[in-house]
Design a protein around this motif. Structure first.
Motif, mmCIF file in Angstrom:
data_model
loop_
_atom_site.group_PDB
_atom_site.id
_atom_site.type_symbol
_atom_site.label_atom_id
_atom_site.label_comp_id
_atom_site.label_asym_id
_atom_site.label_seq_id
_atom_site.Cartn_x
_atom_site.Cartn_y
_atom_site.Cartn_z
ATOM 1 N N HIS A 95 26.817 50.021 61.177
ATOM 2 C CA HIS A 95 26.869 51.071 60.352
ATOM 3 C C HIS A 95 26.257 50.636 59.016
ATOM 4 C CE1 HIS A 95 30.475 53.235 62.503
ATOM 5 N NE2 HIS A 95 29.384 52.891 63.286
ATOM 6 N N GLY A 96 25.526 51.535 58.278
ATOM 7 C CA GLY A 96 24.648 51.305 57.101
ATOM 8 C C GLY A 96 25.674 51.242 56.000
ATOM 9 N N ARG A 97 25.354 51.000 54.866
ATOM 10 C CA ARG A 97 26.386 50.766 53.681
ATOM 11 C C ARG A 97 27.018 51.986 53.187
ATOM 12 N NH1 ARG A 97 27.235 46.794 49.518
ATOM 13 N NH2 ARG A 97 28.645 47.570 48.218
ATOM 14 N N ALA A 98 26.279 53.038 53.501
ATOM 15 C CA ALA A 98 26.960 54.389 53.125
ATOM 16 C C ALA A 98 28.094 54.712 53.850
ATOM 17 C CB ALA A 98 25.886 55.632 53.321
ATOM 18 N N ARG A 99 28.285 54.498 55.157
ATOM 19 C CA ARG A 99 29.236 54.737 55.966
ATOM 20 C C ARG A 99 30.348 53.648 55.735
ATOM 21 N NH1 ARG A 99 27.771 55.942 62.338
ATOM 22 N NH2 ARG A 99 30.113 56.007 62.137
ATOM 23 N N ASN A 100 29.862 52.395 55.744
ATOM 24 C CA ASN A 100 30.718 51.414 55.212
ATOM 25 C C ASN A 100 31.643 51.697 54.041
ATOM 26 O OD1 ASN A 100 30.693 49.814 57.462
ATOM 27 N ND2 ASN A 100 28.956 48.557 56.520
ATOM 28 N N ASN A 101 30.877 52.199 53.207
ATOM 29 C CA ASN A 101 31.600 52.835 51.793
ATOM 30 C C ASN A 101 32.664 53.626 51.985
ATOM 31 O OD1 ASN A 101 30.049 51.055 50.001
ATOM 32 N ND2 ASN A 101 28.752 52.601 49.363
ATOM 33 N N ALA A 102 32.231 54.871 52.793
ATOM 34 C CA ALA A 102 33.513 55.859 53.016
ATOM 35 C C ALA A 102 34.709 55.201 53.816
ATOM 36 C CB ALA A 102 32.626 56.863 53.871
ATOM 37 N N THR A 103 34.154 54.225 54.976
ATOM 38 C CA THR A 103 35.268 53.807 55.624
ATOM 39 C C THR A 103 36.316 52.866 54.850
ATOM 40 O OG1 THR A 103 33.857 53.676 57.626
ATOM 41 C CG2 THR A 103 35.628 52.016 57.504
ATOM 42 N N LYS A 130 34.501 63.005 60.948
ATOM 43 C CA LYS A 130 35.492 62.638 59.879
ATOM 44 C C LYS A 130 36.324 61.229 60.323
ATOM 45 C CE LYS A 130 39.841 63.668 57.732
ATOM 46 N NZ LYS A 130 40.726 64.664 57.705
ATOM 47 N N THR A 131 36.367 60.328 59.220
ATOM 48 C CA THR A 131 36.873 59.091 59.847
ATOM 49 C C THR A 131 38.442 59.222 59.795
ATOM 50 O OG1 THR A 131 35.200 58.018 58.314
ATOM 51 C CG2 THR A 131 37.161 56.809 58.914
ATOM 52 N N ILE A 132 38.895 58.572 61.054
ATOM 53 C CA ILE A 132 40.221 58.671 61.180
ATOM 54 C C ILE A 132 40.860 57.534 61.735
ATOM 55 C CG2 ILE A 132 40.349 61.030 62.173
ATOM 56 C CD1 ILE A 132 40.176 59.909 64.796
ATOM 57 N N ALA A 172 23.195 61.927 48.144
ATOM 58 C CA ALA A 172 23.854 60.899 49.224
ATOM 59 C C ALA A 172 23.132 59.705 48.617
ATOM 60 C CB ALA A 172 23.522 61.079 50.501
ATOM 61 N N ARG A 173 21.978 59.535 48.303
ATOM 62 C CA ARG A 173 21.374 58.396 47.991
ATOM 63 C C ARG A 173 21.836 57.891 46.461
ATOM 64 N NH1 ARG A 173 16.357 59.953 47.712
ATOM 65 N NH2 ARG A 173 16.144 59.586 50.114
ATOM 66 N N HIS A 174 22.186 58.796 45.578
ATOM 67 C CA HIS A 174 22.641 58.535 44.474
ATOM 68 C C HIS A 174 24.024 58.078 44.540
ATOM 69 C CE1 HIS A 174 23.519 58.885 40.011
ATOM 70 N NE2 HIS A 174 24.786 59.408 40.362
ATOM 71 N N PHE A 175 24.984 58.837 45.195
ATOM 72 C CA PHE A 175 26.410 58.427 45.235
ATOM 73 C C PHE A 175 26.563 57.376 46.156
ATOM 74 C CE2 PHE A 175 26.721 62.485 43.426
ATOM 75 C CZ PHE A 175 27.680 62.121 42.158
ATOM 76 N N GLN A 176 25.649 56.742 46.973
ATOM 77 C CA GLN A 176 25.754 55.781 48.032
ATOM 78 C C GLN A 176 26.465 56.286 49.108
ATOM 79 O OE1 GLN A 176 26.385 52.083 45.630
ATOM 80 N NE2 GLN A 176 24.894 52.730 44.226
ATOM 81 N N VAL A 177 26.518 57.244 49.651
ATOM 82 C CA VAL A 177 27.222 57.935 50.692
ATOM 83 C C VAL A 177 26.347 58.430 51.896
ATOM 84 C CG1 VAL A 177 29.193 58.193 49.408
ATOM 85 C CG2 VAL A 177 27.686 60.012 49.683
ATOM 86 N N SER A 178 27.041 58.919 52.921
ATOM 87 C CA SER A 178 26.130 59.570 53.882
ATOM 88 C C SER A 178 25.659 60.852 53.347
ATOM 89 C CB SER A 178 26.908 59.449 55.018
ATOM 90 O OG SER A 178 27.892 60.210 55.194
ATOM 91 N N ARG A 179 24.858 61.839 53.815
ATOM 92 C CA ARG A 179 24.511 63.108 53.816
ATOM 93 C C ARG A 179 25.874 63.825 54.326
ATOM 94 N NH1 ARG A 179 19.231 66.134 56.318
ATOM 95 N NH2 ARG A 179 19.703 68.199 55.112
ATOM 96 N N GLU A 180 26.367 63.472 55.372
ATOM 97 C CA GLU A 180 27.418 64.320 56.131
ATOM 98 C C GLU A 180 28.713 64.261 55.041
ATOM 99 O OE1 GLU A 180 24.711 63.105 59.161
ATOM 100 O OE2 GLU A 180 25.852 61.803 57.573
ATOM 101 N N LEU A 181 28.938 63.208 54.146
ATOM 102 C CA LEU A 181 29.891 63.270 53.310
ATOM 103 C C LEU A 181 29.595 64.171 52.194
ATOM 104 C CD1 LEU A 181 32.281 60.297 52.354
ATOM 105 C CD2 LEU A 181 31.294 61.981 50.457
ATOM 106 N N ILE A 182 28.314 64.072 51.846
ATOM 107 C CA ILE A 182 28.002 65.119 50.794
ATOM 108 C C ILE A 182 28.340 66.426 51.028
ATOM 109 C CG2 ILE A 182 25.917 65.989 49.292
ATOM 110 C CD1 ILE A 182 26.858 63.336 48.005
ATOM 111 N N GLU A 183 27.906 66.890 52.355
ATOM 112 C CA GLU A 183 27.834 67.977 52.902
ATOM 113 C C GLU A 183 29.445 68.630 52.919
ATOM 114 O OE1 GLU A 183 25.516 68.742 56.120
ATOM 115 O OE2 GLU A 183 23.566 68.521 54.959
ATOM 116 N N TYR A 184 30.375 67.753 53.330
ATOM 117 C CA TYR A 184 31.739 67.815 53.453
ATOM 118 C C TYR A 184 32.090 68.152 51.913
ATOM 119 C CZ TYR A 184 36.497 66.490 53.090
ATOM 120 O OH TYR A 184 37.982 66.272 52.828
#
Length: 226
Positions: A95-103, A130-132, A172-184
């Motif tokens: 997984h990319g850094r963005a998804r790892n950040n959220a996890t 969503k991460t569970i 997403a690029r600015h906050f270093q997260v995924s686009r999906e998390l931004i839309e959430y």
């Protein structure tokens, strides 16, 4: 606290206040400053180890986790601490850094919110993306995910970027997260309708993708029209 910096819903405000506390603890001062969960992990006494450092995995298991099963898990945290009180956490290296950040942020929030897992906590993705973490109760799971997402993408910073006309990809690029998390975050903060008004081209692109997906699915089932 300035209520202008909080989302409009009662539950959203509860989560946001906790998230802002984490951002303050991390030493962040700007409302749109990116948060590095790897730094917070130190204070949560979570030791992130490399997947390659795991001993005892069979080659078959390793190939499955990094191959056909790569999207079935995001990370794993041991509920049994080490002798020094730290706990080990493994993140999916595919997984990319963005998804790892959220996890990782979700696992950090479980610690800071005082949640307890009964055994090995396996972090995965549900059907909504969503991460569970399956060994926590539903309320704890919701709180950890929501607070973690708010800490990574605070309401005030998100709204500022929205007013500036930024796209979800740019945010997403600015906050270093995924686009999906931004839309959430746009949706739970009641900013989604305004975002769609500002970016009608994305609705058109989503509709095109939906039609293409449906056409491909129909073709796969032998359907279609003459």
């Amino acid at each position: 606290m300035d209520t202008e910096k909080l989302p409009p819903t009662f539950k959203g405000r509860q989560y946001e206040v906790r998230a802002l506390g984490l951002r303050d603890f991390a030493g962040l001062r700007r409302e749109d400053e990116p948060l590095d969960p790897f730094e917070l992990a130190y204070f949560a006494r979570l030791m992130v180890i490399n997947f390659d450092e795991i001993a005892g995995l069979s080659e078959e298991t390793r190939e499955h986790l990094l191959g056909v099963g790569v999207n079935d898990w995001s990370g794993g945290t041991s509920s049994r601490p080490l002798p020094n009180g730290w706990r080990l956490i493994i993140l999916n290296p595919k997984h990319g850094r963005a998804r790892n950040n959220a996890t990782l942020m979700e696992e950090v929030c479980h610690v800071f919110l005082g949640h307890k897992a009964n055994r090995l906590s396996i972090v995965a993705q549900n059907k909504q993306g969503k991460t569970i973490a399956r060994d926590y109760n539903e309320a704890d799971e919701e709180a950890a995910y929501a607070v973690g997402a708010a800490a990574l993408v605070p309401y005030a910073g998100l709204r500022r970027h929205l007013k500036q006309g930024r796209t979800s990809i740019e945010m997403a690029r600015h906050f270093q997260v995924s686009r999906e998390l931004i839309e959430y975050r746009l949706k739970v903060c009641r900013l989604w309708a305004e975002y769609r008004e500002r970016h009608p081209e994305e609705d058109a692109a989503r509709e095109l993708r939906r039609r293409s997906f449906n056409a491909a699915a129909n073709a796969g089932r032998g359907g279609g029209t003459d």
